[in-house]
Design an enzyme around this catalytic site. Structure first.
Site, short mmCIF file in Angstrom:
data_model
loop_
_atom_site.label_atom_id
_atom_site.label_comp_id
_atom_site.label_asym_id
_atom_site.label_seq_id
_atom_site.Cartn_x
_atom_site.Cartn_y
_atom_site.Cartn_z
N THR A 114 -1.76 -7.41 23.47
CA THR A 114 -2.67 -6.85 23.91
C THR A 114 -3.08 -5.09 23.38
O THR A 114 -2.29 -4.97 22.80
CB THR A 114 -1.77 -5.75 25.84
N ARG A 156 1.51 -9.21 37.20
CA ARG A 156 2.45 -8.28 36.75
C ARG A 156 3.63 -8.43 38.01
O ARG A 156 5.16 -7.99 37.17
CB ARG A 156 2.37 -6.86 36.62
N ASP A 203 -5.31 -13.19 28.43
CA ASP A 203 -3.71 -13.37 28.18
C ASP A 203 -3.57 -12.61 30.36
O ASP A 203 -2.91 -11.86 30.50
CB ASP A 203 -3.05 -12.73 27.24
N GLN A 241 6.15 -11.24 36.93
CA GLN A 241 6.74 -10.45 36.12
C GLN A 241 8.28 -9.93 35.67
O GLN A 241 8.92 -9.74 34.74
CB GLN A 241 5.08 -10.35 34.49
N GLU A 249 -4.92 -9.08 29.82
CA GLU A 249 -4.76 -8.40 28.08
C GLU A 249 -5.75 -8.56 27.40
O GLU A 249 -5.86 -10.14 27.15
CB GLU A 249 -3.48 -9.14 28.48
N ARG A 262 10.43 3.38 31.28
CA ARG A 262 11.47 4.23 30.35
C ARG A 262 10.96 5.59 30.41
O ARG A 262 10.56 5.53 29.26
CB ARG A 262 11.99 3.62 29.42
N HIS A 275 -0.07 0.11 23.07
CA HIS A 275 0.53 -0.60 24.49
C HIS A 275 1.54 -0.78 25.39
O HIS A 275 2.59 -0.85 26.25
CB HIS A 275 -0.25 -2.58 24.01
N GLU A 321 -1.86 -0.74 32.85
CA GLU A 321 -1.91 0.68 31.76
C GLU A 321 -3.15 1.47 31.64
O GLU A 321 -3.02 2.98 31.86
CB GLU A 321 -2.31 0.35 29.96
N LYS A 354 2.60 -15.54 32.90
CA LYS A 354 1.88 -15.37 31.90
C LYS A 354 1.18 -17.15 32.17
O LYS A 354 0.06 -17.23 31.53
CB LYS A 354 1.68 -15.74 30.99
N GLU A 385 -6.87 -9.50 24.12
CA GLU A 385 -6.54 -10.28 22.42
C GLU A 385 -7.28 -10.33 21.90
O GLU A 385 -8.40 -11.08 22.35
CB GLU A 385 -5.43 -10.79 23.11
N ASP A 391 2.33 -15.65 21.46
CA ASP A 391 1.84 -14.54 21.76
C ASP A 391 2.96 -13.20 20.95
O ASP A 391 4.13 -13.28 21.33
CB ASP A 391 1.98 -14.59 23.33
N THR A 405 -4.74 -18.79 29.89
CA THR A 405 -4.78 -18.22 28.80
C THR A 405 -6.52 -18.43 28.78
O THR A 405 -6.63 -19.74 28.40
CB THR A 405 -4.00 -18.31 28.30
#
Lengths: 435, 435
Positions: free
Chosen positions: A366, A248, A244, A251, A210, A154, A145, A380, A264, A212, A138, A268
């Protein structure tokens, strides 16, 4: 790959449902001819090519000797329960089968009588994952993204310093890739709530999607022998839709320092149909870097990639909760916004000598577009769950709830070319296993 | 798994080379009976069991009808070019074959006449990767390795907060796993030198080893159905040696935020022989947590795991440069120091519903022991390349140079049990491909 007679937008098929006049917005006109592995109840799985509401049964094509030469070899290689053997044959052979089927399916074709007994109605067939996927990788090719996610961690420096130099990728889990429609259990796992001193265990509370595209590898390479960017696309069979699914909360707690794992690999989902790179030729667009961004290193750069390395595939995500009568769109974007191209993914993956094999699958990562309504994940769209999305029936969603179904659609259209589509990639969330 | 008659240290075989009296330090006495896939020149690959300097050819055992019942079914399943079918049969069947072979190979066995024609000398055979590895997962189970590595990046806080709660793992690349002896090209890739403003491209200058054990999965589980820790070991076929070659300069630049990728997937070498969990039963040791460390969450905890979840496998790494006449030991340690057990790896990997399949491979992660001379990677042994190791011929090494060969050995011994071994895992560095 150049345009040829198979792309002519004026072509019509004697399979009426494949023609735009009969079926506005059809995904499978004669200009598309995507591949899947299918079966009717109590029959064996075998390869097929979509045409309108029907499937050309490639096992029947091979058995009846409908094609000759390279096209016949391609059909024979696709007669089994996976497309790996076809994928291994390479683009000249794939192209020969495409041309033969295109000619045989056209209005007025003298081949109609020979081919018609090989057609199966699409309604009621079941699909398999179309290849034995040896390895699944992946990528992370949407800078939007990467920036949106990075901003949550950040705010002042969202994008890591390697992003504009390295087509970031990581290995995913092949065994849990399923074909649409896939229902899967909400995963359980460890999470660390903010401020807690010990992790909790239970069903994920932040289940996400996600959006994709999947990229199926055709011919492979030997270990130790990189694929140069000029040859990269000759190793690509075609594209599918891919979801995908991501937990979260799991993760966030597990991913340092080695990356996502249990967050993950529980499921899928891919679409059954693989649209070939040749079918996508009319939808090539230039690969462009924003002003001021570094140019790719030489092993990631070619004239062909700059001229036409990107693809304008329209993508849509729809969500349907158990109380909704029909799915609602929550995201519209295009693959053209990706920061790294398919050729760059192949060249990067193999530059160290890593060997690809027929049937290997890449995910693009993504595919969020430049604006927030073009984002391909709930993390997002809802800004980390803080701004729930509003659904038409008055409900809201920060994350997926049990019973929710997510559909990905993909298609290409522009003036002067035939509209082609990917069909759908559908997945539904089942409750977690009882404790 | 309990001790039984196959573990009796007094057992001797009519295959003289298997007996300690004839062959001090033999890896393959009658108490071991590990599995591989082998062939002699111009013959097909098939499964075999090591005994002294010979191999019991399981295709011949099946063809000649040497065994009966479950043992015969096991031999037949191992007659092909991979052990996946045998692995899928489960521990009762593996155990039946072990018992039948143990009895047939003992001194004075009435089966000798039937079995002797199935023996092949080990000298001159070639080996294959013993299973079609669907997915390869690499863990990070040595707290000493994690701490040593972390100290180079975060001297004050080397261990990440999740380490003592989560058996950290990530997906690796299955296609580039090769069997010992494997020669592989030095990988090329992007690196970012300290203080540089743009990455460089070229052969890795920080090529490293990682001393690991590989864990082959036997029976799998269905997607969505976790394997509880009490049942976890019944899903494990056996262990091999594993060298997870690593390019530290590529790794440092690429690994954020999704983990190692091209720095690892150019080659992974495993030993040909798989030592079964049953053969390792005499070398069980308690799984202990240091005082003050958190106890594992319930899904990672069981009485059996606490009592005997760890394994005391002695491990050694040897390095031989082109100018050395014989390899020199650079690391000696034991698998008993791992922070997470095999049962915990299996339970964690599947707790979210992820499905394992027969032939899947886990790596334990670098098995560094508590002191620095027990470290299983050059990045630790040389403290990031700053303290080169001294070799017997006066050379030094911070990282591997072209032509260097690395051997991993593994064995178990203690008073009151037969010494058993894993054979060797050998890899050699070839120069990078010409630019």
């Amino acid at each position: 790959m150049a345009l040829n007679e198979t792309h002519d937008p004026a072509l019509k098929s004697w399979v009426e449902s494949a023609n735009a006049s009969a079926n506005a917005g059809s995904d499978f006109p004669v200009q598309n001819l995507p591949f899947a592995v299918f079966r009717r109840p109590r029959e064996p799985f075998r390869g097929g090519v979509a045409i309108g509401d029907a499937i050309v049964d490639l096992a029947a094509v091979a058995e009846r000797g409908v094609c000759e030469g390279a096209a016949a070899r391609a059909a024979a290689a696709a007669a089994g329960d996976s497309l790996n053997a076809l994928m291994a044959l390479g683009p000249a052979t794939w192209s020969a089968l495409r041309l033969a089927l295109s000619r045989a399916l056209r209005e007025g074709s003298p081949m109609r009588e020979a081919l018609e007994p090989c057609l199966v109605p699409r309604a009621g067939v079941a699909y398999a994952v179309p290849a034995r996927i040896g390895d699944y990788t992946d990528f992370y090719t949407s800078v939007h993204h990467a920036t949106n996610i990075g901003r949550q961690f950040r705010p002042d420096n969202p994008l890591l310093p390697n992003y504009k130099w390295v087509p970031i990728g990581y290995h995913g889990r092949a065994s849990s890739i399923g074909v649409s429609p896939q229902a899967f259990r909400r995963p359980r796992g460890q999470t660390m709530p903010p401020g807690a001193s010990a992790p909790q265990f239970g069903p994920s509370q932040k289940l996400d999607i996600e959006l994709e595209l999947g990229v199926f590898i055709g011919r492979g390479n030997a270990l130790g022998e990189p694929i140069g960017i000029e040859e990269a696309e000759a190793h690509v069979f075609g594209l599918c839709l891919l979801n995908d699914w991501s937990a979260r909360d799991i993760q966030g707690w597990e991913y340092l320092p080695l990356g996502p794992f249990l967050s993950k690999n529980f499921a899928t989902t891919i679409s059954p149909w693989i649209v070939t790179l040749e079918a996508l030729a009319p939808y090539r667009v230039p690969f462009e870097r924003p002003e001021g961004d570094p140019q790719p290193l030489p092993y990631l750069d070619s004239e062909a990639n700059r001229q036409a390395g990107s693809l304008d595939v329209q993508l849509q995500v729809l969500l349907q909760t158990p109380s909704m009568r029909e799915p609602a769109s929550i995201c519209n974007t295009s693959y053209r916004h990706a920061y790294w191209t398919i050729a760059q993914m192949v060249a990067h993956h193999t530059v160290n000598g890593c060997n690809l094999q027929p049937g290997d699958l890449f995910g693009t990562g993504t595919l969020s577009g430049p604006t927030l309504d073009q984002a391909g994940a709930l993390i997002e769209l809802t800004q980390g769950g803080n701004q729930p999305i509003q659904l038409p029936d008055g409900q809201t969603r920060s994350w997926l709830l049990d019973g929710d179904a997510v559909t990905i659609r993909g298609w290409c259209e522009r003036p002067g070319a035939a509209r082609i589509g990917f069909g759908e990639c559908v997945g539904r969330v089942l409750p977690a296993i009882a404790a």
